[in-house]
Design a protein around this motif. Structure first.
Motif, PDB file in Angstrom:
ATOM      1  N   TRP A 394       2.996  45.104 -58.403  1.00 34.26           N
ATOM      2  CA  TRP A 394       3.381  46.140 -59.359  1.00 34.26           C
ATOM      3  C   TRP A 394       2.152  46.762 -60.022  1.00 34.26           C
ATOM      4  O   TRP A 394       2.051  47.961 -60.195  1.00 34.26           O
ATOM      5  N   SER A 395       1.183  45.898 -60.359  1.00 38.95           N
ATOM      6  CA  SER A 395      -0.012  46.417 -61.025  1.00 38.95           C
ATOM      7  C   SER A 395      -0.969  47.059 -60.027  1.00 38.95           C
ATOM      8  O   SER A 395      -2.003  47.577 -60.401  1.00 38.95           O
ATOM      9  N   GLY A 396      -0.619  46.984 -58.734  1.00 38.62           N
ATOM     10  CA  GLY A 396      -1.442  47.660 -57.743  1.00 38.62           C
ATOM     11  C   GLY A 396      -2.666  46.884 -57.303  1.00 38.62           C
ATOM     12  O   GLY A 396      -3.500  47.400 -56.564  1.00 38.62           O
ATOM     13  N   LEU A 397      -2.828  45.651 -57.749  1.00 31.86           N
ATOM     14  CA  LEU A 397      -4.002  44.878 -57.354  1.00 31.86           C
ATOM     15  C   LEU A 397      -3.958  44.481 -55.881  1.00 31.86           C
ATOM     16  O   LEU A 397      -4.985  44.409 -55.216  1.00 31.86           O
ATOM     17  N   ILE A 398      -2.749  44.194 -55.394  1.00 28.81           N
ATOM     18  CA  ILE A 398      -2.613  43.908 -53.960  1.00 28.81           C
ATOM     19  C   ILE A 398      -1.493  44.776 -53.404  1.00 28.81           C
ATOM     20  O   ILE A 398      -0.631  45.238 -54.143  1.00 28.81           O
ATOM     21  N   SER A 399      -1.528  44.975 -52.086  1.00 27.72           N
ATOM     22  CA  SER A 399      -0.484  45.791 -51.474  1.00 27.72           C
ATOM     23  C   SER A 399       0.725  44.903 -51.181  1.00 27.72           C
ATOM     24  O   SER A 399       0.624  43.677 -51.190  1.00 27.72           O
ATOM     25  N   ASP A 400       1.858  45.530 -50.898  1.00 23.66           N
ATOM     26  CA  ASP A 400       3.077  44.771 -50.655  1.00 23.66           C
ATOM     27  C   ASP A 400       2.925  43.888 -49.420  1.00 23.66           C
ATOM     28  O   ASP A 400       3.470  42.788 -49.346  1.00 23.66           O
ATOM     29  N   ALA A 401       2.175  44.397 -48.424  1.00 21.88           N
ATOM     30  CA  ALA A 401       2.007  43.606 -47.207  1.00 21.88           C
ATOM     31  C   ALA A 401       0.996  42.479 -47.421  1.00 21.88           C
ATOM     32  O   ALA A 401       0.990  41.495 -46.694  1.00 21.88           O
ATOM     33  N   GLY A 402       0.141  42.642 -48.426  1.00 24.10           N
ATOM     34  CA  GLY A 402      -0.938  41.672 -48.612  1.00 24.10           C
ATOM     35  C   GLY A 402      -0.652  40.635 -49.684  1.00 24.10           C
ATOM     36  O   GLY A 402      -1.560  40.170 -50.364  1.00 24.10           O
ATOM     37  N   ARG A 403       0.619  40.298 -49.857  1.00 23.47           N
ATOM     38  CA  ARG A 403       0.985  39.293 -50.869  1.00 23.47           C
ATOM     39  C   ARG A 403       0.231  37.989 -50.632  1.00 23.47           C
ATOM     40  O   ARG A 403       0.040  37.574 -49.492  1.00 23.47           O
ATOM     41  N   LEU A 404      -0.164  37.354 -51.715  1.00 22.69           N
ATOM     42  CA  LEU A 404      -0.981  36.148 -51.597  1.00 22.69           C
ATOM     43  C   LEU A 404      -0.111  34.940 -51.242  1.00 22.69           C
ATOM     44  O   LEU A 404       0.986  34.785 -51.767  1.00 22.69           O
ATOM     45  N   ALA A 405      -0.637  34.101 -50.370  1.00 25.21           N
ATOM     46  CA  ALA A 405       0.068  32.857 -50.036  1.00 25.21           C
ATOM     47  C   ALA A 405      -0.347  31.795 -51.044  1.00 25.21           C
ATOM     48  O   ALA A 405      -1.411  31.185 -50.935  1.00 25.21           O
ATOM     49  N   LEU A 406       0.459  31.635 -52.066  1.00 28.13           N
ATOM     50  CA  LEU A 406       0.089  30.724 -53.160  1.00 28.13           C
ATOM     51  C   LEU A 406       0.857  29.415 -53.104  1.00 28.13           C
ATOM     52  O   LEU A 406       0.617  28.523 -53.898  1.00 28.13           O
ATOM     53  N   ILE A 407       1.808  29.341 -52.177  1.00 27.64           N
ATOM     54  CA  ILE A 407       2.633  28.136 -52.161  1.00 27.64           C
ATOM     55  C   ILE A 407       2.795  27.649 -50.726  1.00 27.64           C
ATOM     56  O   ILE A 407       2.499  28.379 -49.785  1.00 27.64           O
ATOM     57  N   ASN A 408       3.243  26.399 -50.598  1.00 31.51           N
ATOM     58  CA  ASN A 408       3.349  25.739 -49.305  1.00 31.51           C
ATOM     59  C   ASN A 408       1.987  25.602 -48.640  1.00 31.51           C
ATOM     60  O   ASN A 408       1.853  25.683 -47.418  1.00 31.51           O
ATOM     61  N   ASN A 409       0.985  25.442 -49.438  1.00 29.59           N
ATOM     62  CA  ASN A 409      -0.356  25.179 -48.926  1.00 29.59           C
ATOM     63  C   ASN A 409      -1.139  24.430 -50.010  1.00 29.59           C
ATOM     64  O   ASN A 409      -0.587  24.065 -51.050  1.00 29.59           O
ATOM     65  N   GLN A 410      -2.429  24.237 -49.767  1.00 35.18           N
ATOM     66  CA  GLN A 410      -3.226  23.462 -50.718  1.00 35.18           C
ATOM     67  C   GLN A 410      -3.332  24.167 -52.068  1.00 35.18           C
ATOM     68  O   GLN A 410      -3.340  23.519 -53.112  1.00 35.18           O
ATOM     69  N   THR A 411      -3.403  25.481 -52.048  1.00 29.76           N
ATOM     70  CA  THR A 411      -3.493  26.219 -53.307  1.00 29.76           C
ATOM     71  C   THR A 411      -2.313  25.869 -54.217  1.00 29.76           C
ATOM     72  O   THR A 411      -2.479  25.605 -55.411  1.00 29.76           O
ATOM     73  N   GLY A 412      -1.125  25.875 -53.620  1.00 34.63           N
ATOM     74  CA  GLY A 412       0.074  25.565 -54.403  1.00 34.63           C
ATOM     75  C   GLY A 412      -0.016  24.185 -55.027  1.00 34.63           C
ATOM     76  O   GLY A 412       0.273  23.999 -56.220  1.00 34.63           O
ATOM     77  N   THR A 413      -0.425  23.209 -54.220  1.00 34.47           N
ATOM     78  CA  THR A 413      -0.522  21.847 -54.742  1.00 34.47           C
ATOM     79  C   THR A 413      -1.542  21.771 -55.873  1.00 34.47           C
ATOM     80  O   THR A 413      -1.299  21.142 -56.909  1.00 34.47           O
ATOM     81  N   ILE A 414      -2.688  22.417 -55.687  1.00 32.89           N
ATOM     82  CA  ILE A 414      -3.736  22.336 -56.704  1.00 32.89           C
ATOM     83  C   ILE A 414      -3.272  22.989 -58.007  1.00 32.89           C
ATOM     84  O   ILE A 414      -3.422  22.422 -59.092  1.00 32.89           O
ATOM     85  N   ILE A 415      -2.648  24.172 -57.893  1.00 31.08           N
ATOM     86  CA  ILE A 415      -2.197  24.863 -59.106  1.00 31.08           C
ATOM     87  C   ILE A 415      -1.150  24.024 -59.840  1.00 31.08           C
ATOM     88  O   ILE A 415      -1.278  23.734 -61.034  1.00 31.08           O
ATOM     89  N   ALA A 416      -0.117  23.585 -59.108  1.00 31.08           N
ATOM     90  CA  ALA A 416       0.967  22.872 -59.779  1.00 31.08           C
ATOM     91  C   ALA A 416       0.495  21.544 -60.348  1.00 31.08           C
ATOM     92  O   ALA A 416       0.850  21.167 -61.466  1.00 31.08           O
ATOM     93  N   MET A 417      -0.330  20.826 -59.604  1.00 35.22           N
ATOM     94  CA  MET A 417      -0.749  19.513 -60.090  1.00 35.22           C
ATOM     95  C   MET A 417      -1.749  19.609 -61.228  1.00 35.22           C
ATOM     96  O   MET A 417      -1.767  18.767 -62.124  1.00 35.22           O
ATOM     97  N   THR A 418      -2.602  20.633 -61.189  1.00 29.99           N
ATOM     98  CA  THR A 418      -3.512  20.820 -62.313  1.00 29.99           C
ATOM     99  C   THR A 418      -2.710  21.033 -63.594  1.00 29.99           C
ATOM    100  O   THR A 418      -3.004  20.451 -64.642  1.00 29.99           O
ATOM    101  N   HIS A 419      -1.674  21.855 -63.485  1.00 28.52           N
ATOM    102  CA  HIS A 419      -0.853  22.105 -64.662  1.00 28.52           C
ATOM    103  C   HIS A 419      -0.180  20.829 -65.155  1.00 28.52           C
ATOM    104  O   HIS A 419      -0.170  20.519 -66.337  1.00 28.52           O
ATOM    105  N   ILE A 420       0.360  20.057 -64.190  1.00 23.14           N
ATOM    106  CA  ILE A 420       1.107  18.869 -64.580  1.00 23.14           C
ATOM    107  C   ILE A 420       0.190  17.798 -65.178  1.00 23.14           C
ATOM    108  O   ILE A 420       0.560  17.089 -66.109  1.00 23.14           O
ATOM    109  N   LEU A 421      -1.030  17.711 -64.686  1.00 24.82           N
ATOM    110  CA  LEU A 421      -1.915  16.633 -65.137  1.00 24.82           C
ATOM    111  C   LEU A 421      -2.827  17.044 -66.290  1.00 24.82           C
ATOM    112  O   LEU A 421      -3.543  16.227 -66.848  1.00 24.82           O
ATOM    113  N   LEU A 422      -2.802  18.335 -66.628  1.00 21.37           N
ATOM    114  CA  LEU A 422      -3.708  18.830 -67.674  1.00 21.37           C
ATOM    115  C   LEU A 422      -3.629  18.048 -68.993  1.00 21.37           C
ATOM    116  O   LEU A 422      -4.669  17.697 -69.560  1.00 21.37           O
ATOM    117  N   PRO A 423      -2.431  17.734 -69.483  1.00 21.95           N
ATOM    118  CA  PRO A 423      -2.365  16.990 -70.752  1.00 21.95           C
ATOM    119  C   PRO A 423      -3.116  15.663 -70.706  1.00 21.95           C
ATOM    120  O   PRO A 423      -3.661  15.221 -71.718  1.00 21.95           O
TER     121      PRO A 423
END
Lengths: 543, 372
Positions: A394-423
């Protein structure tokens, strides 16, 4: 100074009651220690019984392997003679038939089959198939013995031959299964194989079916054993008296003319030709000892084969990769937690108490939501059609075809687990930073240090114990995580714990799960030790 | 004083009631813990079996435990601890075979425990080949099949064969497949030109396995791997994937109950069975109650009733003609059954015996292939 005083300094120092002071002191201390121990005893017992013992038991499974020698005791002994090459000889097959006959009645043959199937594909169905047919082994002899003399059909004949006289007299009024069967010492000498087989038969029908051996005809395999004993040439009749002598002498005279059926042929032709495969026998032999290194070898992508230890084929190696990935990603998650957690903790510890308490609640808030809810929320945020990608498109930073693969890969695990373990990083950091007096930094600045120097040279070193505690907490929690990687990790974001969970709950290969768990535990302890040597465990503070 | 009298009289009443119960029903336990999968499936069982049974036997209380997914491991742990707390467990057929192999499930005589069909056909004939293990009491036939979005962009036609999964040219987009070798390897070989009857023979060889993995590798980077039955319906609803495999009942509720723009592709659906096992080592009273319940819950009418609540086919042949309409939606259920002739033109029966042997080996290969 009096002579008495002199004497006392020479000998051991005495307490008021005359006992040596050292002894008296240690007695007093012991009493104190016992009292202290009694005070913590309930907790200690609780931990030992509910925590340490089960874990030790689980870890023990990584080497335990008595199922093979317990289920196939005769076969394992016979296999000692086997030298590889072809399938073993008739005698080994006879031993296998006897072991399997008992195992089938006890329904342990399929359990052994699944155990050995972890090592060699196909054993599971081979044992299941064999169990269905093994009760036919010995039928040839059973028919011929019964044709020879009807007495062989009578349970009473068998009991007379095999049972201890005391046991027989105790059976007169017994109901149901009767008292535990006792084999007669005479039978053990006269007909050793038959006696062993019959006593197993008697015990099994008593315990499994609650039947009385005095009323049941033995299995066909017992006749097989009888044939072996009688055709062996020893004079069995000499041990007996009365009617039994005639019965045995008659049988002994007849067995020479009996039609025979080699057990080996029966297994290969009637049950399954896979029994001719030396690999099956090699597996049984390789795993015949009560303890095995097989699970540990599997856990590091090796395998125990009849020819020794070898590396698993390329397309079956997975644990090395997973262990390495687990450590690498746990490290990345730990570092991300430091990078995100440090500034937050710094801010929290420098704000007025009222504001910082409010912010602290925000930090703790995720703790009060279910782990699954948090992880699923990440799924909604990170997926291709998810909130983050939608916003970026929506903000035009990436195109509709170029959506980022943020899940079902290592990136997803790192993001979610960092959040969960941050406290777990923020809390120890915050509590340590809270205790750092602000005037140290002020003093440094007043002596001419720049902001950065004052922070880096004065403040940061004092916060290191908090970082240390946070790192240990986050790393150790991360290394054992499996729910979050399973949900957001896809294929390349899963951890070794996911495989452990699979082997515990799905493949039932608890031995391998235990071996993987043991390795994980040892590596963590090793890292802890290294950490202690480099940073020093005294430099860790939880607050 | 008054309270005490009240308590004493109620205690006396309780004793009298228990006594009366013991006389009236023989030695049957009053409580039963039944294990199932939770969700829509468990509630269909609750509606079709448990509620009518409790209505007929008001003394009985049934507790549900939603642990079927970990049933094998938990039963083994209970067995080792010598404390079985479950009375009846719903598992898929392959788990039933494993539990039977491990001696954790009880072997039963189907004709003795289960009711005959209304026309007198014995239970073992009525269930037929679906009794895949001596411990297993079949309940439903379900299938793993593929659903696809009907509004997918850039598609050329509609998928008609299972091989549409591999057809990236005509049907581009992400797919979701189950994260296990079973089913996927068969589909891969089928779409690589292997005849249906040869698939397991081919898959037994190393070359055949390589061939199947090579076929899967073609689409590997376009696949989201699912582990829970609810994943694919969610992914399809969110538009994350354009087609995906899951259990047919899940797709039915997505299509018929939630009205999502999704359609079924029944081609090469993989049939599987789900049913009951009785844990080994139950006490006589508990066993008597479980057998009584089973006799009721697996009769022809009850099995047909379950299909009012969920689109899985009853495992008894005699139940098929009795399948009626959905309890809430009122639609005819027969056309949504995996066993319906129109849907079952090309089907696959999961080969239990074969997978019991090759499961460990192929799973290791599958995992290694995933991590590559």
């Amino acid at each position: 100074m009096s002579s008495a005083d002199m004497q006392q300094t020479d000998g051991p120092m005495l307490a008021a009651d005359g006992t040596p002071l050292k002894k008296s002191l240690s007695r007093a201390l012991r009493a104190q220690k016992i009292r202290a121990l009694l005070l913590i005893a309930p907790l200690l017992l609780f931990i030992v019984i509910t925590f340490i013992a089960p874990i030790a038991d689980m870890l023990f499974r990584s080497v335990q392997n008595d199922i093979v020698s317990e289920t196939l005791p005769r076969t394992v002994v016979e296999l000692d003679r086997w030298e590889g090459g072809d399938a073993p000889d008739e005698q080994t097959f006879t031993a296998l038939a006897k072991d399997l006959a008992v195992a089938t009645e006890l329904k342990t043959h399929t359990r052994l089959g699944s155990r050995l199937n972890y090592e060699t594909t196909g054993v599971s169905s081979l044992f299941r198939k064999s169990g269905r047919k093994v009760d036919e082994v010995g039928e040839v002899y059973q028919d011929q013995f019964e044709d020879l003399n009807e007495a062989w059909e009578e349970p009473a004949t068998w009991v007379g031959l095999m049972a201890d006289p005391d046991w027989i007299s105790g059976q007169a009024n017994a109901e149901g299964a009767g008292s535990p069967f006792l084999i007669s010492p005479v039978a053990q000498q006269a007909l050793p194989e038959t006696a062993r087989m019959y006593s197993q038969f008697a015990t099994v029908i008593q315990t499994e079916d609650a039947d009385n051996p005095a009323q049941e005809k033995p299995w066909a395999i017992v006749y097989q054993a009888l044939y072996e004993d009688l055709s062996g040439g020893a004079d069995a009749a000499a041990f007996y008296d009365g009617d039994l002598v005639a019965l045995i002498t008659e049988a002994q005279g007849a067995v020479g003319g009996f039609e025979t059926q080699p057990v080996r042929e029966f297994f290969l032709d009637e049950i399954d030709e896979d029994w001719a495969d030396p690999q099956i026998w090699g597996t049984i032999e390789a795993f015949s000892s009560p303890y095995t290194a097989g699970y540990f070898l599997s856990a590091i992508d090796f395998q125990l084969t009849p020819d020794g230890v070898s590396l698993r084929p390329d397309d079956e190696r997975v644990y090395g990769t997973l262990f390495w990935r687990t450590f690498k990603m746990s490290m990345i998650i730990m570092v991300s937690c430091i990078l995100l957690g440090y500034p937050i903790s710094f801010l929290l510890s420098n704000l007025p108490l009222r504001t910082s308490n409010l912010l602290l609640i925000l930090v703790l808030l995720p703790f009060w939501t279910s782990l699954l809810v948090r992880t699923s929320a990440w799924k909604a945020l990170l997926q291709n059609e998810g909130v983050i990608n939608d916003l970026l498109v929506w903000s035009g930073l990436i195109s509709d075809a170029g959506r980022l693969a943020l899940i079902n890969n290592q990136t997803g695990t790192i993001i979610a687990m960092t959040h969960i373990l941050l406290p777990f990083m923020i809390l120890p950091l915050y509590s340590v930073m809270k205790t750092i007096p602000p005037y140290y930094v002020r003093a440094a600045k007043s002596l001419g240090a720049s902001n950065w120097t004052a922070f880096w040279r004065v403040y940061f070193p004092q916060s290191v114990p908090g970082i240390g505690a946070g790192c240990i907490l986050v790393f150790i929690l991360a290394i054992g995580y499996y729910i979050t990687p399973a949900i957001v990790g896809g294929t390349d974001g899963i951890f070794i714990s996911n495989r452990i969970a699979y082997h515990i709950s799905s493949s039932l290969n608890w031995g391998l799960a235990a071996a993987l768990g043991t390795i994980l535990l040892v590596v963590v302890l090793l890292l802890y030790y290294i950490y202690d040597r480099i940073v020093g465990i005294d430099n860790v503070s939880l607050g | 004083m008054k309270i005490q009298t009240l308590m004493m009289s109620s205690a006396a009443f309780a004793v009298a009631a228990t006594g009366a119960f013991a006389d009236g029903h023989g030695n049957m336990s009053n409580e039963m813990t039944v294990v199932s999968w939770g969700g829509a499936y468990q509630s269909s069982q609750d509606n079709a079996y448990v509620k009518p049974y409790v209505e007929a036997n008001p003394d009985v209380s049934v507790t549900w435990d939603e642990s079927s997914a970990e049933a094998v491991a938990k039963l083994r742990a209970m067995n080792e601890a010598g404390n079985i707390t479950w009375d009846l467990v719903d598992v898929v057929a392959s788990d039933a075979i494993r539990l039977c192999d491990e001696g954790l499930a009880m072997e039963i005589d189907h004709d003795e425990v289960l009711a005959a069909a209304p026309d007198g056909t014995s239970a073992s004939d009525d269930f037929g080949d679906l009794i895949v293990s001596d411990c297993f009491i079949p309940q439903i036939v379900y299938s793993t099949t593929v659903g696809y979005r009907t509004d997918a962009e850039g598609w050329n036609g509609t998928p008609e064969s299972i091989c549409a999964i591999w057809d990236m040219e005509n049907f581009p987009g992400q797919r979701s497949l189950e994260k296990r070798p079973i089913g996927n390897l068969e589909w891969a070989l089928l779409c690589d030109g292997v005849a249906k009857e040869d698939i397991y023979d081919v898959l037994e060889t190393d070359e055949g396995q390589d061939q199947a993995f090579a076929k899967l590798s073609e689409i590997k980077d376009q696949v989201v791997w699912w582990t829970a039955g609810a994943d694919t319906p969610q992914l399809l609803a969110d538009g994350e994937v354009v087609m995906g495999s899951t259990y047919n009942g899940r797709l039915f509720s997505l299509i018929a109950e939630q009205n999502q723009p999704v359609a079924m592709l029944w081609d090469a659906q993989v049939f599987d069975l789900d049913g009951w096992i009785i844990p080994a080592g139950l006490s006589d009273e508990k066993l008597a109650r479980v057998k009584d319940f089973l006799n009721f819950a697996t009769d022809t009418q009850r099995l047909a009733d379950q299909s009012k609540y969920i689109s899985y086919g009853p495992a008894r042949m005699s139940s098929a003609p009795l399948v009626s309409t959905h309890a809430d939606l009122g639609i005819e259920m027969a056309p949504h059954m995996p066993t319906d002739p129109a849907n079952a033109t090309n089907t696959f029966l999961y080969n239990y015996e074969w997978w019991a042997d090759y499961r460990d080996d192929l799973d290791a290969k599958f995992q290694a292939w995933l991590t590559q």
